[in-house]
Write an enzyme that holds these catalytic residues in place. Structure first.
Site, mmCIF file in Angstrom:
data_model
loop_
_atom_site.group_PDB
_atom_site.id
_atom_site.type_symbol
_atom_site.label_atom_id
_atom_site.label_comp_id
_atom_site.label_asym_id
_atom_site.label_seq_id
_atom_site.Cartn_x
_atom_site.Cartn_y
_atom_site.Cartn_z
ATOM 1 N N ASP A 155 12.881 -6.173 1.449
ATOM 2 C CA ASP A 155 11.637 -6.926 1.324
ATOM 3 C C ASP A 155 11.950 -8.396 1.056
ATOM 4 O O ASP A 155 12.973 -8.915 1.503
ATOM 5 C CB ASP A 155 10.817 -6.319 0.168
ATOM 6 C CG ASP A 155 9.313 -6.390 0.428
ATOM 7 O OD1 ASP A 155 8.823 -7.485 0.691
ATOM 8 O OD2 ASP A 155 8.652 -5.349 0.367
ATOM 9 N N HIS A 225 5.626 -10.219 -2.659
ATOM 10 C CA HIS A 225 5.549 -8.978 -1.898
ATOM 11 C C HIS A 225 6.609 -7.971 -2.350
ATOM 12 O O HIS A 225 6.316 -6.792 -2.589
ATOM 13 C CB HIS A 225 5.705 -9.301 -0.413
ATOM 14 C CG HIS A 225 5.415 -8.176 0.518
ATOM 15 N ND1 HIS A 225 6.357 -7.238 0.870
ATOM 16 C CD2 HIS A 225 4.296 -7.840 1.212
ATOM 17 C CE1 HIS A 225 5.833 -6.372 1.729
ATOM 18 N NE2 HIS A 225 4.578 -6.724 1.949
ATOM 19 N N SER A 563 2.035 -2.053 3.540
ATOM 20 C CA SER A 563 3.142 -2.426 2.648
ATOM 21 C C SER A 563 2.970 -1.789 1.281
ATOM 22 O O SER A 563 3.945 -1.471 0.603
ATOM 23 C CB SER A 563 3.203 -3.948 2.477
ATOM 24 O OG SER A 563 3.821 -4.569 3.565
#
Length: 780
Positions: A155, A225, A563
């Site tokens: 990520d 994220h 996600s």
């Protein structure tokens, strides 16, 4: 920001014909490629360092024999994959790449294509809903203390200071861990007994954008994220977690006692891409060598042939080594055939809602209440009424009507918007950015109305002004009201946290849908999990909206996307690995899939965002139920040989496939596998002409017992199971059965897919397998 709708056609292109466009014209004649050579077969007599050195030398020799210029080779290669994945990444001209592709032993030469993160970027809190069936306490205790399980995340990195990664009460780092905490350029970055490792991979990204400053030489998460997804998968318990006071509770990941490791492969977007093949393959090679048990990947790109896809290659080698790989399905819904990450060895996850909302309402002067959702820090008090206006009516004279309707920055006239609640249409620009456009124009509040594609999917965002997000149908009602009233007034209530909402779950509009565009015989996605307004840890480097104007900072954030659903399943896989260390990745996948639920909390079929009955193309096998997955009864297992047989059926030959599995002798079977017969936990027949029979094998992983088949027939299809009873006397025993599907008659012949299910039950376990059928164009 809203994820752009992409071309959903299969991208089956010759590798040398379509080089990526580079942003720097000086490099226009070259690009980066991954040269894939299969699997390494290191001699057991060599030390890891010597084996790595020899592998690197072999890569330079190979390229040198093609280019016939050693100095050029030294400049060309920027990665050498030396642990498990055999190959290298090099900067080559198109003609050079073509020559390399023809060299003996080269399986494929892949352009260093880009991938995107699968999030909607204007953002959630992890809470796995109890499904009513309580597993044995011994299972829960064992899962709770699963400290030897290591979950890795590919990520944007990690914010190591996040409370979810504290190592309180954890024992020593597992001895199997061989990774590092890479802080060579960032001394402030540190690991501990929870966050046991972190690495970064940016060489391919640098090839695309040029040399980077020291900020890019760290696994630190400057985007949020990676921190969010990793804490969703395996964050430790943090009491009092919330976003602006909403959703307050104890945050914890799906596998809260597992150790975690971060592999940073994604960076600020260039030409719409954030992560690149060469970096992704390097990260997979390192993670496999480091000793992880589960890899969570919340990113993806357009579907391509499996061995021209860095994610598919990396995950194949990981699964071969017993590592479960979970990937997000993509955010290109609600159009069909948009799902990505399609290989059968991946566990592909769609996104659905949970039974928690953050309601905030627009109250109009006719006492009409339109309920939406929001995480605005405050509302507009009801002791004042504010004019309500559509953004189209508030546009600048020289602004386009389309941009004004979508509330682009700079499209709204302060003379018309000041002091008013402005109604904006969802789409293209970031949802929270629309509120900033209203704020800059002097507006006091915003109502964000869905377009038709997004239906009833409303998201709780951390808006910069009082705001609420409403459904498409409510938006139509509101726009009609504004057009028929000269001076409409209203106010926006402060959000609140509401639990037990119904219906839940339903599918998110953004969640990508099947069918599988590469191998239609394999149903994708495999499963769905919570992916809407999930609250989890966040980076302190950015605001909750990730937008430049947002100077706020939060320890936890609410985010939506596949996600967010992917790490839910990664965490569950970590629990299953702890409980059943002998299970293969395929057995773990099967347990998750066959125990899923296809009904909501109203005991009705799971719906899509338009509140129409969803199909397996949306949810795969259904909404995940971790408690049930711990004790599935039966599993559909697969080995590396099964996957190689699958690749043989796709056209790879024995010589090529021998390079994928050098530790074992392999050749394609004399009778090729029918792809429909791959022992997958779902059954798909995309071309049914009159009748078809598929074969499956189930393995008993529970107590002895007899399972009886029950079938929910797809419309127009007669289904027979033989044998219809399976008796198991011990754990590990396997039984084969056949499923025959026949078209009932001409009248029932359908040009579209139809859906059903096969359920094996011993009275305690219910092993559910989706049936997906499409009639061929030929009719009897």
């Amino acid at each position: 920001m809203e994820i752009a709708r992409r071309n959903t056609a299969p991208l089956l292109l010759a590798f040398f014909l379509f080089p990526l466009l580079l942003p720097r014209s000086v490099f226009a004649a070259k690009q980066a490629y991954v040269v894939y050579l299969g699997e390494h077969s290191h001699s057991s007599e060599l030390s890891p360092l010597e084996a790595s050195k020899r592998a690197t030398e072999s890569h330079y020799e190979l390229l040198g024999s093609v280019l016939e210029d050693n100095e050029k080779v030294q400049d060309a290669i920027f990665y050498s994959y030396t642990h498990h994945i055999n190959g290298f990444a090099a900067y080559l001209e198109v003609e050079e790449a073509m020559k390399v592709s023809e060299y003996p032993g080269v399986l494929s030469v892949i352009p260093n294509r880009g991938y995107t993160l699968h999030t909607t970027h204007s953002w959630e809190f992890l809470g796995l809903e109890r499904d009513g069936r309580v597993p044995k306490q011994s299972l829960w205790r064992k899962a709770r203390f699963g400290e030897d399980t290591i979950i890795a995340n590919l990520d944007t990195g990690v914010w190591p200071e996040a409370q979810s990664f504290k190592d309180d009460d954890l024992g020593p780092i597992p001895s199997k861990w061989k990774g590092i905490c890479q802080n060579d350029f960032d001394e402030s970055f540190s690991c501990n007994r929870k966050l046991i490792g972190a690495r970064y991979f940016n060489k391919a990204y640098e090839v695309m954008v040029g040399p980077l400053n020291a900020t890019f030489r760290s696994p630190r998460d400057y985007d949020g994220h990676g921190t969010h997804t990793l804490s969703t998968a395996a964050g430790g318990a943090v009491p009092g977690a919330n976003i602006f006071g909403y959703g307050n509770g104890t945050a914890k990941g799906g596998s809260p006692r597992a150790r975690v490791a971060a592999y940073k492969v994604c960076w600020p977007p260039v030409n719409g891409s954030e992560c690149f093949d060469a970096d992704i393959v390097a990260a997979f090679d390192a993670a496999i060598e480091d000793g992880v048990d589960v890899i969570s990947v919340s990113l993806g790109g357009d579907p391509v042939d499996y061995f021209r896809d860095g994610l598919a290659i990396g995950s194949f080698h990981a699964v071969r080594k017993g590592i479960t790989v979970a990937c997000s399905a993509g955010n290109s819904g609600p159009q069909l055939a948009t799902v990505s990450n399609l290989s059968p060895w991946m566990l592909t996850v769609g996104a659905s809602t949970m039974n928690r909302q953050f309601p905030s309402s627009l109250i109009l002067d006719n006492n009409k209440r339109i309920q939406g959702e929001s995480l605005s820090p405050k509302g507009l008090p009801g002791n004042n009424a504010y004019p309500v206006i559509s953004s189209r009516e508030a546009k600048y004279a020289n602004a386009s009507e389309d941009k004004a309707r979508l509330c682009y920055l700079g499209s709204l006239d302060p003379v018309k918007a000041t002091g008013k609640i402005v109604v904006c249409l969802r789409g293209i620009t970031a949802r929270v950015e629309k509120g900033e456009a209203v704020l800059q124009a002097g507006g006091v509040g915003m109502v964000l109305a869905n377009d038709a594609n997004n239906g009833n999917e409303i998201l709780a965002d951390a808006h910069v002004l009082p705001a609420t997000h409403i459904t498409y149908s409510d938006g139509l009602t509101l726009f009609s009201y504004l057009e028929s009233n000269e001076s409409p007034l209203g106010y926006i209530t402060s959000p609140k946290t509401e639990l037990g909402t119904k219906p839940a779950p339903f599918m998110a509009a953004f969640s990508s849908l099947g069918p599988n565009t590469i191998t239609p015989e394999i149903l994708k996605p495999d499963i769905t999990a919570p992916g809407v307004s999930v609250i989890a840890a966040y980076s302190a480097a950015v605001g909750p909206t990730n937008l430049d104007f947002d100077t706020r900072r939060v320890a936890f954030n609410s985010v939506s996307g596949t996600s967010m659903s992917c790490p839910h399943v990664s965490g569950i896989a970590g629990l299953l690995k702890t409980l059943h260390p002998d299970w293969s990745p395929a057995a773990i996948k099967s347990a998750i899939m066959t125990t899923a639920r296809t009904r909501d909390n109203m005991e009705e079929p799971v719906l899509n965002s338009s509140f129409v009955k969803a199909t397996p193309f949306a949810y795969g096998s259904g909404h995940v139920r971790p408690n049930r997955a711990m004790d599935p009864g039966l599993v559909y297992d697969l080995t590396t040989t099964d996957y190689l047989d699958f690749l043989c059926a796709l056209g790879y030959n024995s010589t090529q496939l021998a390079m994928f599995s050098k530790e074992e002798a392999y050749s394609c079977p004399p009778t090729p596998l029918r792809i429909e017969d791959l022992n997958y936990p779902s059954i798909t027949v995309p071309e049914l002409s009159v009748s078809a029979t598929v074969t499956r094998v189930v393995k008993n992983v529970g107590s002895p017992g007899t399972y009886v088949a029950r079938v929910i027939e797809p419309s127009g299809v007669a289904v027979a199971v033989n044998p219809a009873r399976l008796a198991f006397g011990k754990v590990g025993e396997e039984k084969k059965f056949e499923v025959t599907m026949k078209a009932k008659d001409r009248i029932s012949w359908n040009s579209d897919y139809v859906f059903g299910a096969l359920i094996w039950s011993d009275g305690k376990h219910h092993v559910r397998t989706p049936l997906v059928v499409k009639f061929s164009s030929w009719k009897p």
